[in-house]
Every structure is written in C-alpha cells, then in structure tokens.
Design an enzyme around this catalytic site. Structure first.
Site, short mmCIF file in Angstrom:
data_model
loop_
_atom_site.label_atom_id
_atom_site.label_comp_id
_atom_site.label_asym_id
_atom_site.label_seq_id
_atom_site.Cartn_x
_atom_site.Cartn_y
_atom_site.Cartn_z
N LYS A 44 0.30 -1.07 0.14
CA LYS A 44 0.33 0.23 -0.48
C LYS A 44 1.07 1.10 -0.28
O LYS A 44 2.17 1.02 0.58
CB LYS A 44 -1.01 0.26 1.06
CG LYS A 44 -1.85 1.18 1.34
CD LYS A 44 -2.82 1.15 2.49
CE LYS A 44 -4.19 1.60 3.01
NZ LYS A 44 -4.32 2.30 1.44
N ASN A 68 -13.12 3.87 -5.18
CA ASN A 68 -13.02 3.43 -4.33
C ASN A 68 -12.01 5.53 -3.92
O ASN A 68 -12.04 5.63 -4.63
CB ASN A 68 -11.66 2.63 -3.85
CG ASN A 68 -10.20 3.49 -3.83
OD1 ASN A 68 -9.90 4.32 -2.89
ND2 ASN A 68 -9.83 3.42 -5.15
N ALA A 69 -12.41 5.95 -2.33
CA ALA A 69 -11.58 7.76 -1.85
C ALA A 69 -10.79 7.59 -0.90
O ALA A 69 -11.29 7.83 -0.02
CB ALA A 69 -12.67 8.69 -2.30
N GLY A 71 -7.79 7.73 -0.25
CA GLY A 71 -7.14 8.37 0.23
C GLY A 71 -6.11 8.33 1.00
O GLY A 71 -5.34 9.03 1.58
N CYS A 128 -0.92 11.44 -6.57
CA CYS A 128 -1.43 12.06 -6.04
C CYS A 128 -1.79 13.91 -6.44
O CYS A 128 -0.92 14.50 -7.03
CB CYS A 128 0.28 11.92 -5.17
SG CYS A 128 0.63 10.31 -4.33
N ILE A 189 -2.36 0.56 -15.84
CA ILE A 189 -2.57 2.05 -15.61
C ILE A 189 -3.31 2.18 -13.77
O ILE A 189 -3.58 1.25 -12.89
CB ILE A 189 -4.46 1.92 -16.23
CG1 ILE A 189 -5.35 1.63 -16.03
CG2 ILE A 189 -4.16 2.41 -17.01
CD1 ILE A 189 -7.00 1.76 -16.77
N ASN A 190 -3.24 3.29 -13.16
CA ASN A 190 -3.73 3.64 -11.68
C ASN A 190 -5.75 3.74 -12.16
O ASN A 190 -5.81 3.40 -13.18
CB ASN A 190 -3.39 4.83 -11.23
CG ASN A 190 -3.11 4.56 -9.57
OD1 ASN A 190 -3.64 4.51 -9.04
ND2 ASN A 190 -2.12 5.41 -9.15
N GLY A 242 -8.06 -4.40 -13.60
CA GLY A 242 -9.01 -5.34 -14.01
C GLY A 242 -9.17 -5.90 -14.64
O GLY A 242 -9.78 -7.47 -14.60
#
Length: 299
Positions: A44, A68-69, A71, A128, A189-190, A242
C-alpha cells in the site's frame, strides 16, 4: 518451462504481483494464500508521515467494478519500516514499496529513507495531488512527470517504477516523460476518475464526491494504454487494471506487459493471484512456449 521475468535487473520467479492499495503489505492475505507463490508483493502507498485518508463513506460498488476514495491512508514510513518490511522478509517474494507524497520533497524523503532498507524496487504513485500546483496530480503533466522522476532518481538506491495515471490525454507522452526522467520501469494503469450518485438520498455515494474506478470495467482501457505505452518507450511495463483471471493477465502480456498486477479481484477472490500464476503456466504449456518472455508484446 521458465516463468521468470527480469525488470531493471531484478529477477522475479513469475510475472504476477499485487496491485498497491488492494493487498495491504500482505499481512491480511498471508493467512489466506501462500505469499511465496507470488512474483512480488506491492505494498500500500507509504508516505513521509501518517495520512488519515478521506472521510467515510469512501467505497462504493459500481457495475463491473468499484469506486474508492480511501485517500492513501497509511501509518507513515517509520511504522512501515519497523512493522511491514520484517513481515514481508519472511517470505520468498520480491518487495516493491509504493511511495506517495504531496510535494516533490515528500517523495524524495521517503525514497531516501528506504534507500538502506531491504526492499527490491520502488513504485512511485504520481496520481497524488500536487499541493503546490493547486491539487493537479503530478502524473497529469509531462514536465512534472519528468521532473519528479529525475528528483527521485537522485535519492533512490533501488530501481524506480513510475506508476502512471490514465486520466490524461496521451499515456504515450507520460510514458516518454517518465523515461526521459530516468525511470527504470513504468506501471499502469492507476484508477480512472469516476462518480456515483445515490438517487434516493440525492447525494454523492462517496464523501469525497469522486473516486478511483477499478475492476473489470476498466480492463479494455487498461489493455489499450499498456499497448500504447509499451510501444512508446523501451522500458519494461507492469500492466494492471481489471485483471480478474489468468486470461486477463495473458491479454496484458500479449499487449506488451512484462509483468501484471492483480488489484480489485483480491477483495472478492483472495486467491486470484495464485489462480493467475497457475493459469499462465497452463497457457504456456498448451501453446508450446518454453519461456514466458516469448509471449510479451507479440500482438
């Protein structure tokens, strides 16, 4: 048959990794799967100081995926070094640390802090928000991508993977900028930026309003971008977005990915990574390939 791949001089027993943010640092999953089977665990995001993350609700299910958020909530680099690296060192798998920050100096401080630690590679999350640039992500501007890559390379002792954002006009340009900055590899990809609205509450499903879309719904976009990026630069590409099966993983490799990362699927099928490892082996055997490298980018 040989399933080993090499990225920037680092050899992996197979091309299957975890995607950052979906696997913690492996502790939760260590009880469910054999981490020794994985090519690498990608941790992470790790920041200079503890991040609290965003207010709740911060996860919402969508058709074919999730938003998702979170953060990038994490306890900071000091806790990571003390707690998570010793845990991962118990396993025979490569360790890739995902690094996040809000300014160039944030990133460089974490990279420098990790320079003496027994980790194999660094993956730099440039999705970010750059606080000094008014919140736009580092990865949405070619000059910023090249600049932050150069800065990080001055401090990094391990090879550097730049993780690219798909929320751009040209992924090929971003890949070239990372290469110009001295990146050793790129990953993509992000998540894609998305939104969900609760029609009964007549409000946003996420407290943050927007979130990152991941899961099977993004795979065709991800495969296309991996194909574009791998043809734009000479760097190794780690493909993700995915992947929910070994067939998905093969698709990414045929498009040009040297390795693949499994993300959202870990949440609902914790052994997806193991299924992917075994599926790649069966595929190679079925079609008579002696080495997994033979299929990379052949489409």
């Amino acid at each position: 048959m040989n399933t080993k791949v090499t990225i920037a001089g680092v050899e992996f027993k197979n091309p299957v990794m975890t995607a950052s943010g979906t696997f913690g640092s492996g502790q939760e999953y260590g009880e469910l799967i054999d981490l020794n089977r994985l090519g690498a665990v990608v941790t992470k995001g790790v920041s200079k100081e503890p991040w609290q993350g965003n207010p709740t609700p911060r996860i919402a299910e969508t058709y074919g995926g999730m938003l998702n958020a979170i953060g990038l909530q994490n306890p900071g680099v000091d806790v990571f070094v003390k707690r998570d690296i010793p845990f991962l060192k118990k396993y025979n798998t490569r360790i890739i640390v995902n690094v996040c920050g809000k300014s160039e100096s944030d990133y460089c401080e974490v990279v420098e802090r990790l320079s003496g630690e027994p980790v194999d590679m660094l993956e730099i999350n440039i999705s970010c928000p750059n606080v000094k640039e008014g919140g736009i992500a580092f990865g949405q501007n070619t000059k910023a991508v090249e600049s932050i890559t150069k800065a990080i390379k001055r401090y990094a002792k391990q090879p550097v993977i730049m993780k690219l954002s798909p929320n751009v006009t040209s992924i090929a340009d971003m890949a070239r900028a990372a290469e110009a900055g001295g990146a050793d590899a790129i990953s993509l990809i992000n998540t894609l930026t998305g939104m969900k609205i609760d029609i009964h509450k007549r409000n946003f499903a996420l407290a943050n309003r927007t979130g990152g879309l991941s899961g099977p719904a993004v795979k065709p976009v991800a495969v296309h971008m991996v194909y574009q990026a791998s043809h734009a630069v000479g760097l190794p590409v780690i493909g993700m977005g995915g992947i929910a099966s070994w067939e998905d993983a093969i698709e990414f490799m045929l498009a040009g990915a040297t390795a693949v990362s499994v993300g959202t699927a870990n949440f609902y099928q914790p052994d997806t990574t193991i299924q992917v490892v075994e599926g790649i082996e069966r595929y190679l055997e079925k079609y008579g390939y002696k080495d997994v490298k033979e299929i990379i980018g052949i489409v």
